[in-house]
Design a protein around this motif. Structure first.
Motif, short mmCIF file in Angstrom:
data_model
loop_
_atom_site.label_atom_id
_atom_site.label_comp_id
_atom_site.label_asym_id
_atom_site.label_seq_id
_atom_site.Cartn_x
_atom_site.Cartn_y
_atom_site.Cartn_z
N ALA A 134 0.82 -1.21 0.00
CA ALA A 134 0.00 0.00 0.00
C ALA A 134 0.85 1.25 0.00
O ALA A 134 0.41 2.30 -0.49
CB ALA A 134 -0.93 -0.01 1.22
N ARG A 135 2.08 1.16 0.53
CA ARG A 135 2.91 2.36 0.58
C ARG A 135 3.34 2.81 -0.81
O ARG A 135 3.78 3.96 -0.97
CB ARG A 135 4.15 2.11 1.45
CG ARG A 135 5.20 1.25 0.81
CD ARG A 135 6.30 0.87 1.76
NE ARG A 135 7.17 1.98 2.07
CZ ARG A 135 8.24 1.85 2.86
NH1 ARG A 135 8.53 0.69 3.41
NH2 ARG A 135 9.02 2.89 3.10
N ILE A 136 3.21 1.94 -1.82
CA ILE A 136 3.60 2.33 -3.18
C ILE A 136 2.68 3.44 -3.70
O ILE A 136 3.15 4.55 -3.98
CB ILE A 136 3.61 1.13 -4.13
CG1 ILE A 136 4.55 0.04 -3.62
CG2 ILE A 136 4.03 1.55 -5.54
CD1 ILE A 136 4.43 -1.27 -4.35
N PRO A 137 1.35 3.18 -3.84
CA PRO A 137 0.50 4.28 -4.31
C PRO A 137 0.42 5.44 -3.31
O PRO A 137 0.40 6.61 -3.72
CB PRO A 137 -0.87 3.62 -4.50
CG PRO A 137 -0.84 2.41 -3.63
CD PRO A 137 0.58 1.94 -3.64
N ALA B 25 4.39 11.97 -2.42
CA ALA B 25 5.56 12.57 -3.08
C ALA B 25 5.15 13.50 -4.21
O ALA B 25 5.77 14.56 -4.42
CB ALA B 25 6.48 11.46 -3.61
N SER B 26 4.11 13.12 -4.96
CA SER B 26 3.65 13.97 -6.06
C SER B 26 3.10 15.29 -5.53
O SER B 26 3.28 16.34 -6.15
CB SER B 26 2.58 13.24 -6.89
OG SER B 26 1.40 13.03 -6.13
N ILE B 27 2.45 15.25 -4.37
CA ILE B 27 1.97 16.49 -3.76
C ILE B 27 3.15 17.37 -3.36
O ILE B 27 3.15 18.58 -3.56
CB ILE B 27 1.09 16.18 -2.53
CG1 ILE B 27 -0.19 15.47 -2.96
CG2 ILE B 27 0.76 17.46 -1.76
CD1 ILE B 27 -1.07 15.05 -1.80
N PRO C 53 3.25 14.03 -15.35
CA PRO C 53 3.59 13.53 -14.01
C PRO C 53 5.06 13.16 -13.92
O PRO C 53 5.63 12.58 -14.84
CB PRO C 53 2.69 12.30 -13.86
CG PRO C 53 1.54 12.55 -14.79
CD PRO C 53 2.13 13.28 -15.96
N ALA C 54 5.67 13.50 -12.80
CA ALA C 54 7.10 13.22 -12.61
C ALA C 54 7.39 11.74 -12.73
O ALA C 54 8.45 11.35 -13.22
CB ALA C 54 7.54 13.75 -11.25
N HIS D 124 15.36 18.70 -8.86
CA HIS D 124 14.58 18.94 -7.65
C HIS D 124 13.08 18.75 -7.88
O HIS D 124 12.37 18.29 -6.97
CB HIS D 124 14.82 20.36 -7.14
CG HIS D 124 16.17 20.53 -6.52
ND1 HIS D 124 16.67 21.76 -6.14
CD2 HIS D 124 17.14 19.63 -6.20
CE1 HIS D 124 17.87 21.61 -5.62
NE2 HIS D 124 18.18 20.33 -5.66
N ASP D 125 12.58 19.10 -9.07
CA ASP D 125 11.13 19.07 -9.27
C ASP D 125 10.56 17.66 -9.42
O ASP D 125 9.36 17.49 -9.59
CB ASP D 125 10.73 19.93 -10.47
CG ASP D 125 11.18 19.34 -11.80
OD1 ASP D 125 12.00 18.40 -11.80
OD2 ASP D 125 10.69 19.81 -12.84
N ARG D 126 11.44 16.66 -9.38
CA ARG D 126 10.95 15.28 -9.37
C ARG D 126 11.70 14.44 -8.33
O ARG D 126 11.61 13.22 -8.33
CB ARG D 126 11.06 14.66 -10.76
CG ARG D 126 12.47 14.42 -11.26
CD ARG D 126 12.54 14.13 -12.74
NE ARG D 126 12.45 15.35 -13.52
CZ ARG D 126 12.93 15.46 -14.75
NH1 ARG D 126 13.47 14.44 -15.36
NH2 ARG D 126 12.83 16.61 -15.39
N SER D 127 12.44 15.10 -7.45
CA SER D 127 13.28 14.37 -6.50
C SER D 127 12.45 13.61 -5.45
O SER D 127 12.80 12.49 -5.07
CB SER D 127 14.24 15.33 -5.79
OG SER D 127 13.53 16.32 -5.07
N ALA D 128 11.35 14.21 -4.98
CA ALA D 128 10.51 13.50 -4.00
C ALA D 128 9.88 12.27 -4.63
O ALA D 128 9.77 11.21 -3.99
CB ALA D 128 9.43 14.44 -3.46
N THR D 129 9.48 12.39 -5.89
CA THR D 129 8.89 11.25 -6.59
C THR D 129 9.94 10.16 -6.81
O THR D 129 9.65 8.97 -6.68
CB THR D 129 8.29 11.69 -7.93
OG1 THR D 129 7.30 12.70 -7.70
CG2 THR D 129 7.65 10.52 -8.65
#
Length: 377
Positions: free
Chosen positions: A50-53, A59-61, A189-190, A317-322
């Motif tokens: 479940a942690r995947i989605p 992360a996308s937020i 989407p990143a 940086h703009d996709r690092s969290a993802t």
């Protein structure tokens, strides 16, 4: 150490207060609630999947808004309420659903916090290891003191510690710097951009397999050691030993990553994992357990340090969290969930074979690391 580093270190320290209890002692707490080894494996696996989605959504937020702190505070509050609710849950299905919420969010705090640390440090990314080591030190102290405290006490004593620790996590989340980065401008989407990046995919699959190889350790090592006559206090020390050497690697992480390439560190983690899981599957002799627990510095910390370094160096940086979320979702989510399910099923019939299967995951991770070295790093 700067005030910013202290605030970041404190946040990580508080998160691992909870990890230092649930990783070694939640399996035995669930067993004390009447769950079988196979059911324990399912409980952990479902939350890991479940942690995947959930992780990618959070992360996308973070990438879309450029903010991390409000998300961390919200997660911390839900975790606290979730652990409190465990006092009223009974039975396999209720505990499965409870950990689905709490476990998913608890493990999702790590990639978001790691990403926040890297972004806050900026040009001082090399200091990441010295900040992350406070999580390891927290884990060591909690697992040792927790093991001593729990020895001879009722089963719910572990839950009480987890509730107390999660309350402190809320305070840690409130302390982190409210760092903001430029929000993502691309409409694509990143995650789609990252999935088109072949070297990144090879890296993330390799690191994921190496992290997933720890499934039998996290799910069933404590149960296996307890069945072999090892006390909770010694079990806590065994967990603490591995993390103590992990701290050393984090302290010297910057020097290590300057000397070795990412794929080389991942390959070393693979070799160490193969040795570690074969030994754990072969014996419960305390001398051997002490010897191979030291390899945790390479199998876990080495993989994690290489992964954070790769993302910090190569991902915008703009996709690092993802990117951090994908690594975490695949490594500690999808693959880890598969490995945990396999370990639970196999452990029910043969405890030793469960660890041997983990050696296969380490081998696959090593193969991916070598491929990565040939095409990019």
């Amino acid at each position: 150490m700067s005030l910013t580093s202290i605030r970041l270190s404190t946040c990580i320290f508080t998160i691992f207060l909870v990890f230092g209890i649930w990783v070694p002692f939640l399996p035995t707490w669930l067993e004390g609630r009447g769950l079988s080894a196979g059911q324990v494996g399912v409980v952990f696996a479902v939350a890991l999947w479940a942690r995947i989605p959930v992780g990618l959504f959070l992360a996308s937020i973070a990438d879309a808004t450029g903010r991390r702190k409000p998300i961390l505070i919200g997660i911390a509050l839900v975790i606290l309420l979730g652990f409190i609710s465990f006092k009223f849950l009974d039975g396999y299905l209720a505990l499965l659903l409870g950990w689905l919420v709490v476990g998913t969010l608890l493990t999702s705090t790590l990639p978001l916090t790691d990403n926040l640390v890297i972004l806050t440090l900026g040009d001082r990314k090399a200091d990441y290891g010295r900040i992350r080591m406070w999580g390891s030190l927290s884990f060591i102290g909690t697992s040792i003191l927790g093991g001593m405290y729990l020895q001879g006490r009722e089963n719910d004593a572990a839950l009480h510690l987890m509730i107390a620790g999660s309350a402190i996590v809320v305070l840690g989340a409130l302390l982190v710097p409210n760092v903001r980065v430029e929000p993502r401008k691309s409409r694509q989407p990143a995650v789609l951009e990252l999935l088109k990046d072949r070297p990144f995919l090879i890296f993330v699959l390799s690191a994921a397999a190496l992290q997933a190889s720890h499934a039998a350790l996290y799910g069933f090592a404590s149960i296996s050691w307890k069945a072999a006559g090892i006390s909770e206090g010694v079990i806590g020390l065994l967990w603490a030993e591995g993390v103590a050497l992990e701290v050393l690697l984090f302290i010297f992480g910057a020097s290590v990553m300057k000397r070795f390439r990412v794929w080389q560190v991942l390959t070393l983690a693979s070799v160490a994992g193969i040795v570690r899981w074969i030994v754990l599957g072969s014996t419960s002799d305390l001398t051997w357990l002490i010897a191979v627990q030291s390899l945790h510095a390479l199998t876990f910390a080495g993989t994690h340090l290489a992964a954070v370094t790769y993302i910090a160096r190569r991902i915008p940086h703009d996709r690092s969290a993802t990117a951090q979320g994908l690594y975490d979702g695949l490594g500690m989510g999808l693959m880890f969930g598969i490995a945990m399910m396999l370990a639970g099923w196999i452990y029910g019939t043969s405890a030793t074979d469960a660890f041997y299967v983990m050696a296969i995951f380490s081998t696959l991770g090593g193969i991916g690391a070598i491929v990565l070295g040939k095409i990019q790093d």
